[in-house]
Design a protein around this motif. Structure first.
Motif, PDB file in Angstrom:
ATOM      1  N   THR A 147       0.848  -1.172   0.000  1.00  0.00           N
ATOM      2  CA  THR A 147       0.000   0.000   0.000  1.00  0.00           C
ATOM      3  C   THR A 147       0.890   1.230   0.000  1.00  0.00           C
ATOM      4  N   PRO A 148       0.573   2.239  -0.810  1.00  0.00           N
ATOM      5  CA  PRO A 148       1.398   3.452  -0.802  1.00  0.00           C
ATOM      6  C   PRO A 148       1.586   3.948   0.622  1.00  0.00           C
ATOM      7  N   PRO A 149       2.804   4.345   0.970  1.00  0.00           N
ATOM      8  CA  PRO A 149       3.100   4.721   2.356  1.00  0.00           C
ATOM      9  C   PRO A 149       2.243   5.874   2.853  1.00  0.00           C
ATOM     10  N   ALA A 150       1.861   5.773   4.119  1.00  0.00           N
ATOM     11  CA  ALA A 150       1.100   6.844   4.746  1.00  0.00           C
ATOM     12  C   ALA A 150       1.933   8.113   4.737  1.00  0.00           C
ATOM     13  N   GLY A 151       1.301   9.222   4.496  1.00  0.00           N
ATOM     14  CA  GLY A 151       2.013  10.487   4.493  1.00  0.00           C
ATOM     15  C   GLY A 151       2.418  10.952   3.110  1.00  0.00           C
ATOM     16  N   LEU A 152       2.344  10.055   2.122  1.00  0.00           N
ATOM     17  CA  LEU A 152       2.755  10.428   0.772  1.00  0.00           C
ATOM     18  C   LEU A 152       1.901  11.566   0.231  1.00  0.00           C
ATOM     19  N   GLU A 153       0.599  11.507   0.520  1.00  0.00           N
ATOM     20  CA  GLU A 153      -0.303  12.540   0.005  1.00  0.00           C
ATOM     21  C   GLU A 153      -0.065  13.901   0.654  1.00  0.00           C
ATOM     22  N   GLU A 154       0.681  13.912   1.761  1.00  0.00           N
ATOM     23  CA  GLU A 154       0.971  15.171   2.442  1.00  0.00           C
ATOM     24  C   GLU A 154       2.165  15.908   1.831  1.00  0.00           C
ATOM     25  N   LEU A 155       2.913  15.224   0.987  1.00  0.00           N
ATOM     26  CA  LEU A 155       4.101  15.840   0.395  1.00  0.00           C
ATOM     27  C   LEU A 155       3.706  16.897  -0.629  1.00  0.00           C
ATOM     28  N   THR A 156       4.416  18.015  -0.616  1.00  0.00           N
ATOM     29  CA  THR A 156       4.228  19.033  -1.643  1.00  0.00           C
ATOM     30  C   THR A 156       4.864  18.546  -2.944  1.00  0.00           C
ATOM     31  N   PRO A 157       4.531  19.155  -4.088  1.00  0.00           N
ATOM     32  CA  PRO A 157       5.174  18.761  -5.346  1.00  0.00           C
ATOM     33  C   PRO A 157       6.699  18.812  -5.266  1.00  0.00           C
ATOM     34  N   ARG A 158       7.243  19.814  -4.604  1.00  0.00           N
ATOM     35  CA  ARG A 158       8.697  19.918  -4.464  1.00  0.00           C
ATOM     36  C   ARG A 158       9.240  18.778  -3.616  1.00  0.00           C
ATOM     37  N   GLU A 159       8.530  18.421  -2.560  1.00  0.00           N
ATOM     38  CA  GLU A 159       8.978  17.331  -1.703  1.00  0.00           C
ATOM     39  C   GLU A 159       8.912  15.987  -2.426  1.00  0.00           C
ATOM     40  N   VAL A 160       7.913  15.803  -3.280  1.00  0.00           N
ATOM     41  CA  VAL A 160       7.846  14.587  -4.094  1.00  0.00           C
ATOM     42  C   VAL A 160       9.051  14.526  -5.029  1.00  0.00           C
ATOM     43  N   GLU A 161       9.400  15.672  -5.587  1.00  0.00           N
ATOM     44  CA  GLU A 161      10.568  15.732  -6.472  1.00  0.00           C
ATOM     45  C   GLU A 161      11.843  15.387  -5.712  1.00  0.00           C
ATOM     46  N   VAL A 162      11.975  15.912  -4.512  1.00  0.00           N
ATOM     47  CA  VAL A 162      13.145  15.627  -3.677  1.00  0.00           C
ATOM     48  C   VAL A 162      13.203  14.135  -3.343  1.00  0.00           C
ATOM     49  N   LEU A 163      12.067  13.572  -2.934  1.00  0.00           N
ATOM     50  CA  LEU A 163      12.023  12.150  -2.596  1.00  0.00           C
ATOM     51  C   LEU A 163      12.412  11.292  -3.797  1.00  0.00           C
ATOM     52  N   THR A 164      11.919  11.636  -4.963  1.00  0.00           N
ATOM     53  CA  THR A 164      12.229  10.881  -6.170  1.00  0.00           C
ATOM     54  C   THR A 164      13.724  10.901  -6.462  1.00  0.00           C
ATOM     55  N   LEU A 165      14.341  12.058  -6.312  1.00  0.00           N
ATOM     56  CA  LEU A 165      15.778  12.174  -6.581  1.00  0.00           C
ATOM     57  C   LEU A 165      16.605  11.464  -5.510  1.00  0.00           C
ATOM     58  N   VAL A 166      16.148  11.518  -4.271  1.00  0.00           N
ATOM     59  CA  VAL A 166      16.828  10.769  -3.208  1.00  0.00           C
ATOM     60  C   VAL A 166      16.803   9.282  -3.539  1.00  0.00           C
ATOM     61  N   ALA A 167      15.650   8.794  -3.996  1.00  0.00           N
ATOM     62  CA  ALA A 167      15.509   7.384  -4.328  1.00  0.00           C
ATOM     63  C   ALA A 167      16.362   6.986  -5.524  1.00  0.00           C
ATOM     64  N   ARG A 168      16.680   7.950  -6.367  1.00  0.00           N
ATOM     65  CA  ARG A 168      17.546   7.677  -7.507  1.00  0.00           C
ATOM     66  C   ARG A 168      19.019   7.721  -7.129  1.00  0.00           C
ATOM     67  N   GLY A 169      19.296   8.003  -5.856  1.00  0.00           N
ATOM     68  CA  GLY A 169      20.666   7.919  -5.362  1.00  0.00           C
ATOM     69  C   GLY A 169      21.432   9.214  -5.288  1.00  0.00           C
TER      70      GLY A 169
END
Length: 223
Positions: A147-169
């Motif tokens: 299930t998509p992690p709790a709290g994901l919907e609370e992220l701003t567009p910029r925070e989603v971008e940051v998370l995506t780049l963190v996950a890419r290493g």
């Protein structure tokens, strides 16, 4: 200098002695205990409150996975580095879910062991080294649907971008360059992302990003 305290949990006495010798030779690191199985590791962690636990996956009585889960649940300030070998890959995703902050091969080079301990003690999570990135990607392919992690919907567009780049290493410095912002701003974004996701470090955030489908295994760090 504030010391990093380390607990070594491995059922092989020679492995424990080798890691102790390497770590105690370093300034700012002290080994505060050794455990030969998961039960002893949990008991020592509860009493001595280490900053980092070096945890073997396969041990008698209670294994490293269950010990990690219980230690992190009891005290989420403890970072656990799992000791693994390539033939134990089937356990890695479970270890990530249990709260491990990174992985080391048992034949790790001394300088890499020391660096890993310092990195996870600082709360960054060991996602830069090739082994951890490879293992996360491999298990993202075979991991059960989550299930998509709790709290994901609370992220701003910029925070989603940051998370995506963190996950890419990407490191904080690379994130700053990619997003054309300061490293201080990056750190603030990362801290907010972790808080909203309830992730204890960057490794757990990476797991959440894979589970949410923000990145896919093998995806390049650069867009």
């Amino acid at each position: 200098m504030e010391h990093v305290s380390v607990l070594i949990a491995d059922d092989q006495a020679l492995v424990r002695a080798g890691f102790r010798s390497i770590l105690e030779a370093q300034p700012g690191i002290r080994v505060i205990g050794e455990a030969a199985d998961g039960r002893d590791a949990m008991a020592l962690a509860r009493v001595r409150h280490p900053d980092v636990v070096l945890m073997d996956i396969q041990m008698p009585d209670i294994d490293g996975l269950e010990a990690t889960r219980r230690i992190v649940e009891a005290d989420d300030s403890v970072a656990v580095l799992m000791l693994t070998t390539f033939d134990l890959n089937e356990y890695v995703y479970e270890a990530l879910r249990a709260g491990a902050s990174g992985f080391l091969l048992k034949d790790v080079l001394p300088e890499d062991l020391v660096a890993a301990v310092r990195v996870v003690a600082a709360g960054d999570g060991l996602i830069a080294p090739t082994i951890t990135k490879r293992l996360i990607e491999q298990f993202a392919r075979s991991a059960p649907s989550a299930t998509p992690p709790a709290g994901l919907e609370e992220l701003t567009p910029r925070e989603v971008e940051v998370l995506t780049l963190v996950a890419r290493g990407l490191s904080n410095g690379e994130l700053a360059q990619e997003l054309v912002i300061s490293e201080a701003t990056v750190k603030t974004h990362v801290k907010r992302v972790l808080a909203k996701l309830g992730a204890r470090d960057r490794v757990q955030a990476v797991v959440a990003a894979y589970e949410a489908g923000l990145v896919t295994p093998g995806e390049s760090a650069r867009r």
